[in-house]
Design a protein around this motif. Sequence first.
Motif, mmCIF file in Angstrom:
data_model
loop_
_atom_site.group_PDB
_atom_site.id
_atom_site.type_symbol
_atom_site.label_atom_id
_atom_site.label_comp_id
_atom_site.label_asym_id
_atom_site.label_seq_id
_atom_site.Cartn_x
_atom_site.Cartn_y
_atom_site.Cartn_z
ATOM 1 N N SER A 48 -11.959 11.771 12.418
ATOM 2 C CA SER A 48 -13.475 11.606 11.874
ATOM 3 C C SER A 48 -13.976 13.143 12.458
ATOM 4 N N THR A 49 -14.967 13.988 11.280
ATOM 5 C CA THR A 49 -16.013 15.003 11.759
ATOM 6 C C THR A 49 -17.217 14.614 10.933
ATOM 7 N N ALA A 50 -18.104 15.393 11.111
ATOM 8 C CA ALA A 50 -19.066 15.462 10.169
ATOM 9 C C ALA A 50 -18.602 15.347 8.544
ATOM 10 N N ASP A 51 -17.618 15.127 7.818
ATOM 11 C CA ASP A 51 -17.351 15.335 7.241
ATOM 12 C C ASP A 51 -16.864 13.575 6.453
ATOM 13 N N GLY A 52 -16.621 13.077 7.507
ATOM 14 C CA GLY A 52 -16.135 11.905 7.417
ATOM 15 C C GLY A 52 -15.330 12.082 8.079
ATOM 16 N N VAL A 53 -14.541 9.987 8.020
ATOM 17 C CA VAL A 53 -12.976 9.532 8.540
ATOM 18 C C VAL A 53 -11.883 9.745 7.678
ATOM 19 N N ILE A 54 -10.921 11.226 7.771
ATOM 20 C CA ILE A 54 -9.835 11.523 7.012
ATOM 21 C C ILE A 54 -8.801 11.339 7.580
ATOM 22 N N SER A 55 -8.065 10.764 6.730
ATOM 23 C CA SER A 55 -6.769 10.044 6.897
ATOM 24 C C SER A 55 -5.404 10.932 6.547
ATOM 25 N N ALA A 56 -4.240 10.846 6.375
ATOM 26 C CA ALA A 56 -3.068 11.671 5.368
ATOM 27 C C ALA A 56 -3.252 11.689 3.891
ATOM 28 N N LYS A 57 -2.872 11.973 3.417
ATOM 29 C CA LYS A 57 -2.338 12.004 2.147
ATOM 30 C C LYS A 57 -1.243 10.645 2.127
ATOM 31 N N PRO A 58 -1.225 10.091 0.884
ATOM 32 C CA PRO A 58 0.216 9.821 -0.223
ATOM 33 C C PRO A 58 1.280 10.611 0.802
ATOM 34 N N THR A 59 2.663 10.291 0.876
ATOM 35 C CA THR A 59 3.976 11.310 0.802
ATOM 36 C C THR A 59 3.703 11.773 -0.980
ATOM 37 N N TYR A 60 4.297 13.276 -1.143
ATOM 38 C CA TYR A 60 4.145 13.764 -2.489
ATOM 39 C C TYR A 60 4.351 12.675 -3.620
ATOM 40 N N PHE A 61 5.537 13.083 -3.042
ATOM 41 C CA PHE A 61 6.915 12.350 -4.666
ATOM 42 C C PHE A 61 7.812 11.646 -4.238
ATOM 43 N N PHE A 62 8.767 10.966 -5.026
ATOM 44 C CA PHE A 62 9.141 10.832 -4.852
ATOM 45 C C PHE A 62 10.882 10.358 -4.142
ATOM 46 N N ARG A 79 0.872 -1.135 -0.133
ATOM 47 C CA ARG A 79 -0.548 -0.389 -0.148
ATOM 48 C C ARG A 79 0.751 1.312 -0.492
ATOM 49 N N ASN A 80 0.245 2.890 -0.592
ATOM 50 C CA ASN A 80 0.824 3.533 -0.160
ATOM 51 C C ASN A 80 1.508 3.922 1.474
ATOM 52 N N VAL A 81 2.570 4.706 0.819
ATOM 53 C CA VAL A 81 3.042 4.787 2.496
ATOM 54 C C VAL A 81 2.580 6.541 2.542
ATOM 55 N N LEU A 82 1.824 6.638 3.355
ATOM 56 C CA LEU A 82 1.320 7.884 3.589
ATOM 57 C C LEU A 82 2.029 9.643 4.955
ATOM 58 N N GLU A 83 2.059 10.607 4.614
ATOM 59 C CA GLU A 83 2.498 11.537 5.378
ATOM 60 C C GLU A 83 2.598 11.131 5.811
ATOM 61 N N ASN A 84 1.528 10.687 7.610
ATOM 62 C CA ASN A 84 1.226 10.286 8.537
ATOM 63 C C ASN A 84 0.455 8.913 8.801
ATOM 64 N N ASN A 107 5.939 -2.828 8.045
ATOM 65 C CA ASN A 107 5.523 -1.880 7.167
ATOM 66 C C ASN A 107 4.424 -1.714 5.306
ATOM 67 N N ASN A 108 3.825 -1.653 4.868
ATOM 68 C CA ASN A 108 2.983 -1.136 4.561
ATOM 69 C C ASN A 108 2.041 -2.705 3.326
ATOM 70 N N LEU A 109 2.861 -3.716 4.519
ATOM 71 C CA LEU A 109 2.228 -5.021 3.027
ATOM 72 C C LEU A 109 1.486 -5.620 4.106
ATOM 73 N N VAL A 110 -0.379 -5.833 2.796
ATOM 74 C CA VAL A 110 -1.443 -6.677 3.265
ATOM 75 C C VAL A 110 -1.422 -7.863 2.513
ATOM 76 N N LYS A 111 -1.501 -8.899 3.431
ATOM 77 C CA LYS A 111 -1.081 -10.028 2.736
ATOM 78 C C LYS A 111 -2.740 -10.631 3.256
ATOM 79 N N SER A 112 -4.100 -11.274 2.432
ATOM 80 C CA SER A 112 -4.974 -11.450 2.388
ATOM 81 C C SER A 112 -5.197 -13.310 1.909
ATOM 82 N N THR A 113 -5.683 -14.298 2.820
ATOM 83 C CA THR A 113 -5.436 -15.186 2.361
ATOM 84 C C THR A 113 -6.652 -15.737 3.319
#
Lengths: 337, 337, 337, 337
Positions: free
Chosen positions: B260-274, B250-255, D255-261
């Motif tokens: 969770s607010t009235a707008d939804g459950v909000i996680s950080a974005k993926p890190t910006y670039f390479f 999966r993606n690596v997130l910024e943090n 790590n960010n690995l997810v395994k479905s079995t």
Amino acid sequence: MLRIGLLGAGRIGTVHAQAISDHPDSTLVAVSDAMADAAARLAQAHGAVARTSEDIIADPDIDAVLIATPTDTHSDLIEAATAARKAVLCEKPVDLDLNRALASQQAVAGTGQPVMIGFNRRFDPGFGALKSAVQSGEIGSPELLSITSFDPAPPPISYVKVSGGLFRDMTIHDFDLANFIMGDVPVTVSAVGTSTVDPAIAEAGDVDTAVVTMTYKDGRIAVIKNSRRAVYGYDQRVEVLGSGGLLQARNVLENNLVKSTADGVISAKPTYFFLERYMPAYRAEWDAFVTAVKTGSAVPVTLEDGVAALALAEAATRSARTGIPVKLEEILKPVAK
Amino acid sequence: MLRIGLLGAGRIGTVHAQAISDHPDSTLVAVSDAMADAAARLAQAHGAVARTSEDIIADPDIDAVLIATPTDTHSDLIEAATAARKAVLCEKPVDLDLNRALASQQAVAGTGQPVMIGFNRRFDPGFGALKSAVQSGEIGSPELLSITSFDPAPPPISYVKVSGGLFRDMTIHDFDLANFIMGDVPVTVSAVGTSTVDPAIAEAGDVDTAVVTMTYKDGRIAVIKNSRRAVYGYDQRVEVLGSGGLLQARNVLENNLVKSTADGVISAKPTYFFLERYMPAYRAEWDAFVTAVKTGSAVPVTLEDGVAALALAEAATRSARTGIPVKLEEILKPVAK
Amino acid sequence: MLRIGLLGAGRIGTVHAQAISDHPDSTLVAVSDAMADAAARLAQAHGAVARTSEDIIADPDIDAVLIATPTDTHSDLIEAATAARKAVLCEKPVDLDLNRALASQQAVAGTGQPVMIGFNRRFDPGFGALKSAVQSGEIGSPELLSITSFDPAPPPISYVKVSGGLFRDMTIHDFDLANFIMGDVPVTVSAVGTSTVDPAIAEAGDVDTAVVTMTYKDGRIAVIKNSRRAVYGYDQRVEVLGSGGLLQARNVLENNLVKSTADGVISAKPTYFFLERYMPAYRAEWDAFVTAVKTGSAVPVTLEDGVAALALAEAATRSARTGIPVKLEEILKPVAK
Amino acid sequence: MLRIGLLGAGRIGTVHAQAISDHPDSTLVAVSDAMADAAARLAQAHGAVARTSEDIIADPDIDAVLIATPTDTHSDLIEAATAARKAVLCEKPVDLDLNRALASQQAVAGTGQPVMIGFNRRFDPGFGALKSAVQSGEIGSPELLSITSFDPAPPPISYVKVSGGLFRDMTIHDFDLANFIMGDVPVTVSAVGTSTVDPAIAEAGDVDTAVVTMTYKDGRIAVIKNSRRAVYGYDQRVEVLGSGGLLQARNVLENNLVKSTADGVISAKPTYFFLERYMPAYRAEWDAFVTAVKTGSAVPVTLEDGVAALALAEAATRSARTGIPVKLEEILKPVAK
């Protein structure tokens, strides 16, 4: 086919009416309510008739009653219905008064009739899976239970005033859930409650935010966190730390959509409130009651369970007021006299 | 202590300079760049000196060079450096011209010098864990590989024009990652590319959105999805379906914050670039190179790997243009003449 | 109250019978099946009677029929039922033969009767929320659609042989879902299919793993990934990349329990198969049909939608066999003659 | 360039030595330790020299000392170093004895030297993002704070015996984190502690599982859950309910690995322990110290903060022993005499 009388045609009575009608082995035949109109409407929607509670209880053709009336009528109705040889499913709490509930317990014992208390969370699929996992030893020996239970918004102040207070009205579910998961009642109860959500709740003599800590004779600990307001929806989570790991029953979300934008990664909110979250639980609860009555097996949530949860609510109320932990035996001792 | 010359002081050269300096077994001694100022600044920051590439390659006291210059100089520099008996780490792609890259491969073979190609994703912890899990049979036999690789925003049109096209510039990473995970090269390559992100990219003769499907001789399939624009950040995901399950990196997130607010459950974005996402990978890549050179063991990503990825890019470019799947052997056959 | 005849008492017919019975505005009055026993059993369970299909269609007191018979009878039954002025809900696919389906389409047009095709996924809450979010512009303009659709286990070989092949039997759902989400049909279809799950499937002339890529006239792309085997359950995911972000409809899990042990952090698997995953969708589908028939509004999934999906299946089947992308107009042209 | 003396060459001293060496504005020049060998080894690895603590403190060419010695030496070393006009970063806790810590606080005040306490969690990216979100009002007014802090495995009993007990040794981090996030100290502290993990911990007079509840003058509540054993790794989570929503800082996974079995959907475990989880925090902490010393600005975690956390640990220890909630002013009153 079990013939069912429903006492109480309010919001929760309406939910139960649907579960009764949808079940292949039960049929709703009569509905009562202090407001005759409400009883008539609900009865008509399900092909039943509106009658008085007395009438329903006296009718030998009715096998069981579901009590969904105001709390202060529960004990009287439980006693009357069991005396009339009916099986009973009664909504929580058994009573606001622990002594009254204990008296009912004795009265019912003499009749031999099954009385089940409507602690719907035991029938939630997530909590049920958690309980099963604990029982089968998937996390070894449980050591620390944590229940998070936040309502989306506080009830009207008029309701707060007659609710018996947060611990008897809201935490009662969490007390029963703790008893269910831990398989035991605690030894001590320590509670703090404050009113940060709405000063009107404080003025009504109640609290809206609370933490209850309970210890068990074998050293285990449980902690319950309550709030009357979580603007993101109904927050109902349980986690148990054991010697072999951690179990978490997470929230049920409105849907499985995730949106990633420049603002973040956004999932749906938890389902809004108990009707959305616990509808499958209400159906499973009713099925468990019907099965127990039909087969003559023990109901899965007993009147004793209802009294135990009420005793914990009583202890928490006292602890929050005095600032001192309360031993459960202190609560039950004067009663036992 | 390996003494390193760095050819190229641009953005990626700066990244490598830091990895070289921070490594306990390597030291940066010289930097070259077509822009003398850039070389001087970077050299000074690391206690090195600015020199010409020719000078660096000719210096017998320098053990290895890292080539981070424009792509059209890679083959010449690889050949010169290996002829001068230096170990080489060269940024991707080896070349934009497959024949030129194949010629380099032959030239290098004669020198016996190690040449490693900078496919940094092989050193990403998540992708590395996925590869290990595949190799150790955790999902049985892999059957269907899927790579999602979206940049946060398209590069400048000036860069697009000299990039060799999306398949050689961007998908090249995914081709190598597919070869790495599948442990084989595909038999056929089928690509579609369109330009929906920015019409200027179409005017420059390139595409910005593409899907590449590859089949393998044993019936496995791989699919790569690319876009030059994902406004929520750098989207870098891999999943493999196997006979025993599914692996997802999966993606690596910024943090790890969730709101969770009235707008939804909000996680950080993926890190910006390479640079944010793959910094640990650049360090691990450098460490792998240093270790291989010091111990005389094989480099983990070879010039042959670089040529294989380039051949797939060539095949995809041709397929996207003609609308017809391309056999990899068609790409390599004329070359082999 | 709509009076419904159900044609077909197999697995999917049984699902529909329940939805019909549970709906407040429809009642199941008759059931037919080639196996008389099956029809009788299902009819009895719902207080209906077993009759022949001809009888049911001829009965003027029946308002609508639900066709859940084997695929090769669909077109005949659709034509007969609409000629008898009945509303029709027919399971997918319309037919295995595109020309036959087109002929039905013409025949039905003359009757003016509503015919809805049972693409249940349009009624899945997650996919519905995704469609709504796309339509309301939450991710700007959609550019790249990706559908993952894996069955938990392959069907029996006997079924594979008469299924019309993976693209007509399984991918047909994904073709319709793509048309639904993209709001358009594609211009080109390119498919690869292999048989890595079970060699018997190859011997039966079918594939078990496939990737289909489709391009649209405005440059958008869609990719569908299929496998007949995902040992972890029914994997049904959709994601759409747009100019303003990404939407993902994730799997529905068996429950919300998460267990952390020395082995990792373990969540429940996706629901096992379509009965578990799509039961709410079947109910919502039926409700949409009833509402359309009662109000006289257009059905939400038309016979034309069924034909469009079938044409894509035809194109994919041809592309996978020839290795060459197929233009949708090539498929429809000979038909149009 | 700040010249640094490091007092203490144990595990945490080794971590700090690396951070000091890696920072562009600090250099490690001297290391002391009661075990001369350890000091010599660590000094050599960083090009520093091994000396006695007295020597280091007396050296006018050393700008700052980092105290990573056993807790019972902290106060003496803080006093000596500040008297010698050195800036100080001291590991937590300040002392096991609150009175001794308060005396140090007075002594240091006279010197005007900066003393920072090593509460590394304030510098964790996730907790930092949570604090920022609270401060910027993203969840309105915070009402209920919950900290989960479980170690992967208990320390050796020999360590338990000299640790000062769980509340001073482990919970001290959570007390400081609560003060940091709530921006205030609580009014009352109520703690329960039991020993379910290992009876040897009870024999050593300590607890291994605990819940601490704290109330604030404005009605807010905080609850801390601790365990010495979470077999799945270092469990470090914080959540805050506010009038506008909920913030959760989740665990950092390996790590960010997810395994479905067939066994479920399996993610990686949390990072194993504090070295893995908090390494970025240690570097950020050191950077904050260097910046404060260089610019003459206030250190972000003061000696007062260290004393406040220690007072809470003292209160919790007393509450757990007596079973009665403790007012923080009771703890500080006798001290103030």
